[in-house]
Motif scaffolding. Structure first.
Motif, mmCIF file in Angstrom:
data_model
loop_
_atom_site.group_PDB
_atom_site.id
_atom_site.type_symbol
_atom_site.label_atom_id
_atom_site.label_comp_id
_atom_site.label_asym_id
_atom_site.label_seq_id
_atom_site.Cartn_x
_atom_site.Cartn_y
_atom_site.Cartn_z
ATOM 1 N N GLN A 155 23.894 -19.627 -10.860
ATOM 2 C CA GLN A 155 23.394 -18.140 -10.235
ATOM 3 C C GLN A 155 24.699 -17.231 -10.852
ATOM 4 O O GLN A 155 24.409 -15.903 -10.995
ATOM 5 C CB GLN A 155 23.606 -18.190 -8.694
ATOM 6 C CG GLN A 155 22.299 -18.937 -8.237
ATOM 7 C CD GLN A 155 21.014 -18.139 -8.582
ATOM 8 O OE1 GLN A 155 20.943 -16.917 -8.285
ATOM 9 N NE2 GLN A 155 19.994 -18.759 -8.968
ATOM 10 N N ALA A 156 25.740 -17.822 -10.988
ATOM 11 C CA ALA A 156 27.084 -17.052 -11.467
ATOM 12 C C ALA A 156 26.812 -16.692 -12.874
ATOM 13 O O ALA A 156 27.160 -15.475 -13.347
ATOM 14 C CB ALA A 156 28.385 -17.962 -11.312
ATOM 15 N N PHE A 157 26.218 -17.679 -13.771
ATOM 16 C CA PHE A 157 25.663 -17.114 -15.137
ATOM 17 C C PHE A 157 24.930 -16.087 -15.229
ATOM 18 O O PHE A 157 25.084 -15.284 -16.038
ATOM 19 C CB PHE A 157 25.578 -18.336 -15.825
ATOM 20 C CG PHE A 157 26.722 -19.145 -16.245
ATOM 21 C CD1 PHE A 157 27.626 -18.677 -17.175
ATOM 22 C CD2 PHE A 157 26.579 -20.582 -15.926
ATOM 23 C CE1 PHE A 157 28.750 -19.684 -17.464
ATOM 24 C CE2 PHE A 157 27.836 -21.309 -16.239
ATOM 25 C CZ PHE A 157 28.765 -20.805 -17.093
ATOM 26 N N LYS A 158 23.760 -16.277 -14.127
ATOM 27 C CA LYS A 158 22.648 -15.380 -14.126
ATOM 28 C C LYS A 158 23.395 -13.796 -13.932
ATOM 29 O O LYS A 158 22.732 -12.776 -14.420
ATOM 30 C CB LYS A 158 21.710 -15.643 -13.119
ATOM 31 C CG LYS A 158 20.607 -14.724 -12.739
ATOM 32 C CD LYS A 158 19.623 -15.168 -11.810
ATOM 33 C CE LYS A 158 18.678 -14.069 -11.505
ATOM 34 N NZ LYS A 158 17.532 -14.362 -10.399
ATOM 35 N N GLU A 159 24.008 -13.952 -12.892
ATOM 36 C CA GLU A 159 24.808 -12.525 -12.462
ATOM 37 C C GLU A 159 25.479 -12.206 -13.698
ATOM 38 O O GLU A 159 25.720 -10.895 -14.025
ATOM 39 C CB GLU A 159 25.505 -12.623 -11.400
ATOM 40 C CG GLU A 159 24.655 -13.146 -10.138
ATOM 41 C CD GLU A 159 25.406 -13.169 -8.830
ATOM 42 O OE1 GLU A 159 26.706 -13.132 -8.830
ATOM 43 O OE2 GLU A 159 24.743 -13.644 -7.868
ATOM 44 N N LEU A 160 26.373 -12.856 -14.333
ATOM 45 C CA LEU A 160 27.169 -12.576 -15.520
ATOM 46 C C LEU A 160 26.052 -12.047 -16.458
ATOM 47 O O LEU A 160 26.508 -10.614 -17.194
ATOM 48 C CB LEU A 160 27.882 -13.709 -16.182
ATOM 49 C CG LEU A 160 28.461 -13.427 -17.462
ATOM 50 C CD1 LEU A 160 29.691 -12.613 -17.447
ATOM 51 C CD2 LEU A 160 29.282 -14.759 -17.963
ATOM 52 N N ALA A 161 25.085 -12.518 -16.969
ATOM 53 C CA ALA A 161 24.188 -12.332 -17.735
ATOM 54 C C ALA A 161 23.645 -10.699 -17.474
ATOM 55 O O ALA A 161 23.493 -9.801 -18.431
ATOM 56 C CB ALA A 161 23.244 -13.239 -18.019
ATOM 57 N N GLU A 162 23.362 -10.589 -16.404
ATOM 58 C CA GLU A 162 22.763 -9.325 -15.914
ATOM 59 C C GLU A 162 23.628 -8.180 -16.012
ATOM 60 O O GLU A 162 23.457 -6.993 -16.542
ATOM 61 C CB GLU A 162 22.470 -9.447 -14.406
ATOM 62 C CG GLU A 162 21.037 -10.113 -14.205
ATOM 63 C CD GLU A 162 20.774 -10.507 -12.706
ATOM 64 O OE1 GLU A 162 21.582 -10.172 -11.683
ATOM 65 O OE2 GLU A 162 19.723 -10.921 -12.293
ATOM 66 N N THR A 163 25.033 -8.341 -15.859
ATOM 67 C CA THR A 163 26.056 -7.458 -15.805
ATOM 68 C C THR A 163 26.266 -7.155 -17.413
ATOM 69 O O THR A 163 26.372 -6.103 -17.774
ATOM 70 C CB THR A 163 27.422 -7.719 -15.299
ATOM 71 O OG1 THR A 163 27.184 -8.195 -13.823
ATOM 72 C CG2 THR A 163 28.447 -6.815 -15.534
ATOM 73 N N VAL A 164 26.246 -8.078 -18.125
ATOM 74 C CA VAL A 164 26.477 -7.832 -19.540
ATOM 75 C C VAL A 164 25.245 -7.165 -20.137
ATOM 76 O O VAL A 164 25.485 -6.138 -20.899
ATOM 77 C CB VAL A 164 26.318 -9.277 -20.308
ATOM 78 C CG1 VAL A 164 26.566 -9.148 -21.758
ATOM 79 C CG2 VAL A 164 28.001 -9.903 -19.912
ATOM 80 N N ALA A 165 24.119 -7.412 -19.673
ATOM 81 C CA ALA A 165 22.786 -6.817 -20.360
ATOM 82 C C ALA A 165 22.933 -5.451 -19.977
ATOM 83 O O ALA A 165 22.644 -4.585 -20.750
ATOM 84 C CB ALA A 165 21.689 -7.443 -19.890
ATOM 85 N N ASN A 166 23.533 -4.967 -18.771
ATOM 86 C CA ASN A 166 23.379 -3.811 -18.248
ATOM 87 C C ASN A 166 24.521 -2.886 -19.139
ATOM 88 O O ASN A 166 24.387 -1.788 -19.504
ATOM 89 C CB ASN A 166 23.778 -3.735 -16.784
ATOM 90 C CG ASN A 166 22.798 -3.806 -16.071
ATOM 91 O OD1 ASN A 166 21.313 -3.941 -16.226
ATOM 92 N ND2 ASN A 166 23.212 -4.525 -14.649
ATOM 93 N N SER A 167 25.617 -3.484 -19.411
ATOM 94 C CA SER A 167 26.584 -2.956 -20.315
ATOM 95 C C SER A 167 26.244 -2.605 -21.659
ATOM 96 O O SER A 167 26.496 -1.622 -22.075
ATOM 97 C CB SER A 167 27.729 -3.843 -20.244
ATOM 98 O OG SER A 167 28.538 -4.005 -19.120
#
Length: 358
Positions: free
Chosen positions: A341-353
């Motif tokens: 879940q932490a990696f999922k949230e990381l990916a979402e944050t990076v994708a938004n950036s």
């Protein structure tokens, strides 16, 4: 058939393990000169095929010595088949940054020191981005410690090479929705990579520009630890959307991470933020408990010092290690776990950036 023709025909039977094409047709063996009792030929082995060097040399000797009149085989060392082909290692000269055909954005995952789980973060970030529907490539540029093939379960495979001469292109392997290229796919399991800077610079440029990445929304580059040639080569070669800095909470890791982060800022590469890995250990028999084995707050301290975001805090779980060893990253094998879940949230944050940058 003349003996020279026989020799050439025998050598054509030696094939590249990746493409299954003749090394003669690829231009890796040429200038065959037969003057009994001696045969002389030239070996032009590209950098990515150095792992096959001993086998090709041994096969060439064995095949030529099978000829009745040949008692000695000499193999000269030449240069790769072409200056622009996939085998050309180059000499590390700085060049104008150029985009990778088909790749929209490039991000790097870096760390100041080894042992902080940088490759684990890179692999799971790539897989998590792919799960969001993005077309993702993973370039394992950690030349001296290429672990991505094991983590993605492709360590026993070899990539194909299409074309010839200037048109040679390596085809990435596909696993977990990610296209991956790694030095680990091109060398024997226990073979060390003993290269100086120019060769290192050259192979990274090969992996960037002489791989058929097809159409990719993002290419994740797993860099070796430290602040050396690989980081400089990437920053000089390709326009990067940003870099993710991986650290663990303890002071020793933070000290090295600061140097790495400062290096990218000095080179004008945007820092997307900091990932604190191994933030706490979650026992498998007590999932509601966590223990800060390496201290706490280090990732936030680093992020605050450079005014960049703390992107994620990734805990330690047994499934992270098990997934890496078994070729099924935790983001794929245990998607409901705390780490996934932490990696999922990381990916979402990076994708938004990345979306904000584009």
């Amino acid at each position: 058939m003349a003996i020279a023709e026989k020799a050439a025909e025998l050598l054509k039977g030696i094939v590249d393990a990746g493409s299954n094409r003749s090394v003669v047709d690829l231009g890796w063996l040429d200038r065959v000169r037969v003057d009994p009792p001696r045969a002389v030929l030239r070996l032009n082995l590209p950098g990515f095929a150095q792992g096959q060097r001993d086998r090709i040399v041994a096969e060439a000797r064995e095949r030529l010595l099978a000829l009745e009149t040949i008692q000695d085989v000499q193999i000269e060392v030449g240069t790769p088949p072409s200056q622009g082909g996939i085998g050309q290692a180059g000499h590390g000269q700085a060049a104008e940054r150029q985009p990778i055909p088909g790749v929209k954005q490039v991000i790097a995952v870096s760390s100041g020191k080894g042992g902080v789980g940088k490759s684990t973060v890179a692999v799971n970030l790539a897989c998590s981005l792919a799960k969001q529907g993005l077309r993702v490539g993973l370039l394992d540029a950690d030349i001296y410690g290429p672990n991505a093939p094991i983590m993605l379960g492709v360590a026993d495979q070899s990539p194909e090479v299409n074309g010839s001469g200037d048109e040679q292109r390596m085809i990435p392997l596909e696993s977990c929705g990610v296209a991956v290229v790694s030095m680990g796919l091109l060398i024997e399991e226990n073979q060390p990579v003993i290269w100086r800077g120019p060769m290192l610079n050259g192979i990274i440029r090969q992996f960037l520009y002489q791989v058929d990445w097809s159409e990719r929304d993002v290419l994740v580059v797993d860099l070796p630890p430290g602040t050396g040639d690989a980081q400089l080569s990437l920053a000089q070669a390709v326009p990067m959307a940003g870099v993710v800095i991986v650290t663990t909470p303890q002071k020793v890791a933070l000290q090295d991470a600061r140097r790495g982060l400062a290096m990218f800022l000095q080179m004008g590469v945007p820092v997307l933020g900091v990932v604190e890995n191994m933030s706490a250990f979650i026992p498998p028999d007590q999932p509601d408990r966590s223990y800060a084995l390496f201290g706490s707050g280090g990732g936030q301290t680093l992020a605050d010092a450079f005014d960049v975001p703390l992107l994620a805090q990734i805990p330690m779980e047994m499934s992270v290690q098990e997934g890496g060893d078994q070729g099924r990253p935790i983001s794929i094998s245990h998607p409901s776990s705390v780490s996934a879940q932490a990696f999922k949230e990381l990916a979402e944050t990076v994708a938004n950036s990345l979306q904000a940058i584009s």
